[in-house]
Design an enzyme around this catalytic site. Structure first.
Site, PDB file in Angstrom:
ATOM      1  N   ARG A  15       0.823  -1.260  -0.042  1.00  0.00           N
ATOM      2  CA  ARG A  15      -0.094  -0.097   0.127  1.00  0.00           C
ATOM      3  C   ARG A  15       0.771   1.355   0.035  1.00  0.00           C
ATOM      4  O   ARG A  15       2.184   1.287   0.299  1.00  0.00           O
ATOM      5  CB  ARG A  15      -0.955  -0.053   1.184  1.00  0.00           C
ATOM      6  CG  ARG A  15      -1.931  -1.002   1.315  1.00  0.00           C
ATOM      7  CD  ARG A  15      -2.880  -1.037   2.653  1.00  0.00           C
ATOM      8  NE  ARG A  15      -1.878  -1.793   3.406  1.00  0.00           N
ATOM      9  CZ  ARG A  15      -2.523  -1.884   4.799  1.00  0.00           C
ATOM     10  NH1 ARG A  15      -3.556  -1.546   5.363  1.00  0.00           N
ATOM     11  NH2 ARG A  15      -1.466  -2.546   5.837  1.00  0.00           N
ATOM     12  N   LYS A  75       1.392   2.051   7.296  1.00  0.00           N
ATOM     13  CA  LYS A  75       1.876   1.093   8.496  1.00  0.00           C
ATOM     14  C   LYS A  75       2.585   2.027   9.122  1.00  0.00           C
ATOM     15  O   LYS A  75       3.572   3.358   8.861  1.00  0.00           O
ATOM     16  CB  LYS A  75       2.685   0.070   7.804  1.00  0.00           C
ATOM     17  CG  LYS A  75       1.683  -1.065   7.364  1.00  0.00           C
ATOM     18  CD  LYS A  75       0.599  -1.374   8.230  1.00  0.00           C
ATOM     19  CE  LYS A  75       0.911  -2.127   9.143  1.00  0.00           C
ATOM     20  NZ  LYS A  75      -0.332  -2.364  10.213  1.00  0.00           N
ATOM     21  N   TYR A  94      -1.245   4.833  10.335  1.00  0.00           N
ATOM     22  CA  TYR A  94      -1.712   3.677  11.513  1.00  0.00           C
ATOM     23  C   TYR A  94      -0.343   3.826  12.411  1.00  0.00           C
ATOM     24  O   TYR A  94       0.792   3.626  11.866  1.00  0.00           O
ATOM     25  CB  TYR A  94      -2.053   2.239  10.826  1.00  0.00           C
ATOM     26  CG  TYR A  94      -3.146   2.372  10.318  1.00  0.00           C
ATOM     27  CD1 TYR A  94      -4.384   2.394  10.817  1.00  0.00           C
ATOM     28  CD2 TYR A  94      -3.538   2.247   8.879  1.00  0.00           C
ATOM     29  CE1 TYR A  94      -5.736   2.364  10.347  1.00  0.00           C
ATOM     30  CE2 TYR A  94      -4.476   2.032   8.220  1.00  0.00           C
ATOM     31  CZ  TYR A  94      -5.765   2.263   8.923  1.00  0.00           C
ATOM     32  OH  TYR A  94      -6.940   2.170   8.429  1.00  0.00           O
ATOM     33  N   HIS A  96      -1.004   1.805  16.119  1.00  0.00           N
ATOM     34  CA  HIS A  96      -1.250   0.588  17.060  1.00  0.00           C
ATOM     35  C   HIS A  96      -0.011   0.508  18.043  1.00  0.00           C
ATOM     36  O   HIS A  96       0.700  -0.662  18.210  1.00  0.00           O
ATOM     37  CB  HIS A  96      -1.176  -0.744  16.023  1.00  0.00           C
ATOM     38  CG  HIS A  96      -2.047  -0.711  15.148  1.00  0.00           C
ATOM     39  ND1 HIS A  96      -3.564  -0.898  15.230  1.00  0.00           N
ATOM     40  CD2 HIS A  96      -1.935  -0.734  13.515  1.00  0.00           C
ATOM     41  CE1 HIS A  96      -4.445  -0.789  14.113  1.00  0.00           C
ATOM     42  NE2 HIS A  96      -3.557  -0.725  13.310  1.00  0.00           N
ATOM     43  N   GLU A 118      -6.165   4.772  13.702  1.00  0.00           N
ATOM     44  CA  GLU A 118      -6.929   4.083  14.203  1.00  0.00           C
ATOM     45  C   GLU A 118      -7.799   4.304  15.423  1.00  0.00           C
ATOM     46  O   GLU A 118      -8.805   3.856  16.023  1.00  0.00           O
ATOM     47  CB  GLU A 118      -6.298   2.410  14.618  1.00  0.00           C
ATOM     48  CG  GLU A 118      -5.177   2.745  15.655  1.00  0.00           C
ATOM     49  CD  GLU A 118      -3.939   3.162  15.350  1.00  0.00           C
ATOM     50  OE1 GLU A 118      -3.209   3.210  16.261  1.00  0.00           O
ATOM     51  OE2 GLU A 118      -3.588   3.639  14.227  1.00  0.00           O
ATOM     52  N   ASP A 198     -20.610 -12.263  20.473  1.00  0.00           N
ATOM     53  CA  ASP A 198     -20.298 -10.820  20.958  1.00  0.00           C
ATOM     54  C   ASP A 198     -21.134 -10.549  22.390  1.00  0.00           C
ATOM     55  O   ASP A 198     -21.857 -11.400  22.848  1.00  0.00           O
ATOM     56  CB  ASP A 198     -21.026  -9.997  20.054  1.00  0.00           C
ATOM     57  CG  ASP A 198     -20.402  -8.378  20.077  1.00  0.00           C
ATOM     58  OD1 ASP A 198     -19.375  -7.984  19.456  1.00  0.00           O
ATOM     59  OD2 ASP A 198     -20.908  -7.668  20.842  1.00  0.00           O
ATOM     60  N   SER A 220     -21.440 -13.920  24.224  1.00  0.00           N
ATOM     61  CA  SER A 220     -19.861 -14.095  24.416  1.00  0.00           C
ATOM     62  C   SER A 220     -19.610 -14.159  25.997  1.00  0.00           C
ATOM     63  O   SER A 220     -19.302 -13.426  26.548  1.00  0.00           O
ATOM     64  CB  SER A 220     -18.994 -13.151  23.732  1.00  0.00           C
ATOM     65  OG  SER A 220     -17.456 -13.992  23.892  1.00  0.00           O
ATOM     66  N   VAL A 239     -11.763  -8.950  17.532  1.00  0.00           N
ATOM     67  CA  VAL A 239     -11.972  -8.080  18.778  1.00  0.00           C
ATOM     68  C   VAL A 239     -11.211  -7.059  18.776  1.00  0.00           C
ATOM     69  O   VAL A 239     -10.302  -6.741  18.406  1.00  0.00           O
ATOM     70  CB  VAL A 239     -11.630  -8.894  20.342  1.00  0.00           C
ATOM     71  CG1 VAL A 239     -12.638  -8.394  21.370  1.00  0.00           C
ATOM     72  CG2 VAL A 239     -11.528 -10.420  19.887  1.00  0.00           C
ATOM     73  N   ILE A 269      -4.238  -9.011  15.675  1.00  0.00           N
ATOM     74  CA  ILE A 269      -2.806  -9.051  15.956  1.00  0.00           C
ATOM     75  C   ILE A 269      -2.122  -7.693  15.895  1.00  0.00           C
ATOM     76  O   ILE A 269      -1.103  -7.687  16.534  1.00  0.00           O
ATOM     77  CB  ILE A 269      -2.026 -10.034  14.757  1.00  0.00           C
ATOM     78  CG1 ILE A 269      -0.891 -10.765  15.382  1.00  0.00           C
ATOM     79  CG2 ILE A 269      -2.113  -9.604  13.678  1.00  0.00           C
ATOM     80  CD1 ILE A 269      -0.428 -11.380  16.641  1.00  0.00           C
ATOM     81  N   ASP A 270      -2.605  -6.628  14.982  1.00  0.00           N
ATOM     82  CA  ASP A 270      -2.025  -5.433  15.084  1.00  0.00           C
ATOM     83  C   ASP A 270      -2.036  -4.924  16.613  1.00  0.00           C
ATOM     84  O   ASP A 270      -1.296  -3.908  16.939  1.00  0.00           O
ATOM     85  CB  ASP A 270      -2.666  -4.464  14.233  1.00  0.00           C
ATOM     86  CG  ASP A 270      -2.226  -4.439  12.778  1.00  0.00           C
ATOM     87  OD1 ASP A 270      -1.038  -4.569  12.738  1.00  0.00           O
ATOM     88  OD2 ASP A 270      -3.122  -4.011  11.999  1.00  0.00           O
TER      89      ASP A 270
END
Length: 371
Positions: A15, A75, A94, A96, A118, A198, A220, A239, A269-270
């Site tokens: 990207r 990223k 981003y 994270h 984010e 959820d 959940s 999630v 995972i991010d």
């Protein structure tokens, strides 16, 4: 303002922060746009496309970082890129940060003003700059999971939709937000037996109304989650706690109850992942096996469909980039509290509470940067 975008250097990341069309918009607003040579190759955008849009091409990222007042990326900056940031420079990408103390320390030390896609919000409480990549990742998670389920890739040898006379695969989606909804859409469309978990009754009601008999919903809690994971052929971790590390919902003990050759795809995972046994992987080596269960934990899934992802991302990031460039970051954030929510680091301080809490760092309210 001098705005720069560079070629992404994360493993198999194709990207780019600005499309030629975005460059054209920035140039039309009177801004100088610097683009690293070859930055758009991954989306089929040539250097000539960028030049026609009004960009100045420079051969190295170092030259972009040295001259640009604002860096627009996709990223999180890698170590070499973080070393090139300077005090007062704007980084818009981003980040994270919550599961990444090393990056956080480097950004604090840089003195840069770091705005994270984010955590930018909207009037409905959503995360509009995260949403398109969540849509892409949710849909891709089913493609990736279906491939990993193939015997040649270590899976059980199960076809998601089955065939007449043979039951379809059981797919468990943990989380009914944007990622989970899009994953369930894809899985149900392929004919899989889909269950979505959820904790929000409102979310479950909406999902039930939308999917009707094509997917099941369950509240959940620990018991329901353990049962669904044990029965699943494919589990999608979808999630999200905005800006914070993802909760570890599937424990190593639960993993031992799963079928051999079952697959986990951790889209969270991010943010550190929502499976206890998760660790970040790359497109070059996307999977590994723990207790006979295949784990797919690629941290930049949308990078594999770079053209779709880049244009979807630019649709939502460009308006804020224009406001920052037109007004300066302080005035842009002062006028827009939703953009202010994206400020994660400023002047060596952590200005996003969840990041500070998860990393044990001092928190300084973002609003203090405006006074």
């Amino acid at each position: 303002m001098i705005v720069g975008t560079v070629k992404e250097i994360k493993n198999h990341e194709y990207r780019v922060g600005l499309t030629p069309e975005s460059v054209h918009e920035l140039a039309a607003h009177g801004h100088d746009v610097l683009v690293e040579t070859g930055a758009g190759e991954g989306i089929g955008a040539s250097d000539a496309d960028y030049e026609r849009a009004g960009a100045t091409l420079l051969p190295t990222a170092a030259e972009i970082f040295a001259r640009a007042e604002m860096i627009v990326k996709v990223k999180e900056p890698q170590k070499a890129e973080r070393a090139m940031l300077r005090p007062g420079q704007i980084l818009y990408t981003y980040l994270h940060l919550a599961p990444d103390p090393e990056q956080t320390r480097d950004l604090i030390a840089s003195g840069a003003t770091c705005i994270a896609y984010e955590t930018v919000t909207d009037s409905s409480g959503g995360l509009p700059l995260l949403k398109p990549m969540s849509q892409v990742a949710g849909r891709m998670s089913i493609q990736a999971g279906a491939t990993a389920l193939e015997k040649a890739h270590g899976g059980r040898g199960v076809l998601l939709g089955g065939v007449p006379g043979v039951l379809p695969a059981k797919v468990t989606v943990i989380g009914g937000g944007v990622v989970g909804f899009n994953a369930a859409q894809m899985a149900a469309g392929l004919g899989a037996d889909v269950t979505i978990l959820d904790r929000s009754p409102e979310v479950l009601e909406k999902l039930g109304t939308y999917f009707e008999a094509r997917a099941k919903t369950r509240f959940s809690n620990r018991a329901n989650l353990a049962e669904c994971v044990a029965q699943a052929d494919l589990v999608i971790g979808a999630v999200l706690i905005p800006g914070a590390a993802a909760p570890k919902l599937v424990s190593a003990a639960m993993l031992k109850t799963m079928k051999k050759g079952a697959v986990l795809v951790d889209v969270a995972i991010d943010q550190g992942g929502c499976f206890e046994t998760s660790r970040a992987t790359t497109h070059a080596a996307p999977t590994y096996v723990v207790d006979g269960v295949v784990h797919y934990c690629v941290a930049n899934m949308p990078g594999a469909v770079a053209r779709t992802s880049t244009y979807a991302l630019n649709n939502v990031t460009l308006p804020h980039a224009l406001r920052i460039a037109d007004l300066g970051w302080k005035e842009a954030l002062r006028r827009d509290p939703h953009l202010l929510a994206g400020l994660n680091i400023w002047d060596g301080k952590v200005t996003y509470e969840a990041v500070a809490r998860d990393l044990g760092l001092e928190f300084v309210p973002a609003a203090s940067a405006l006074t």
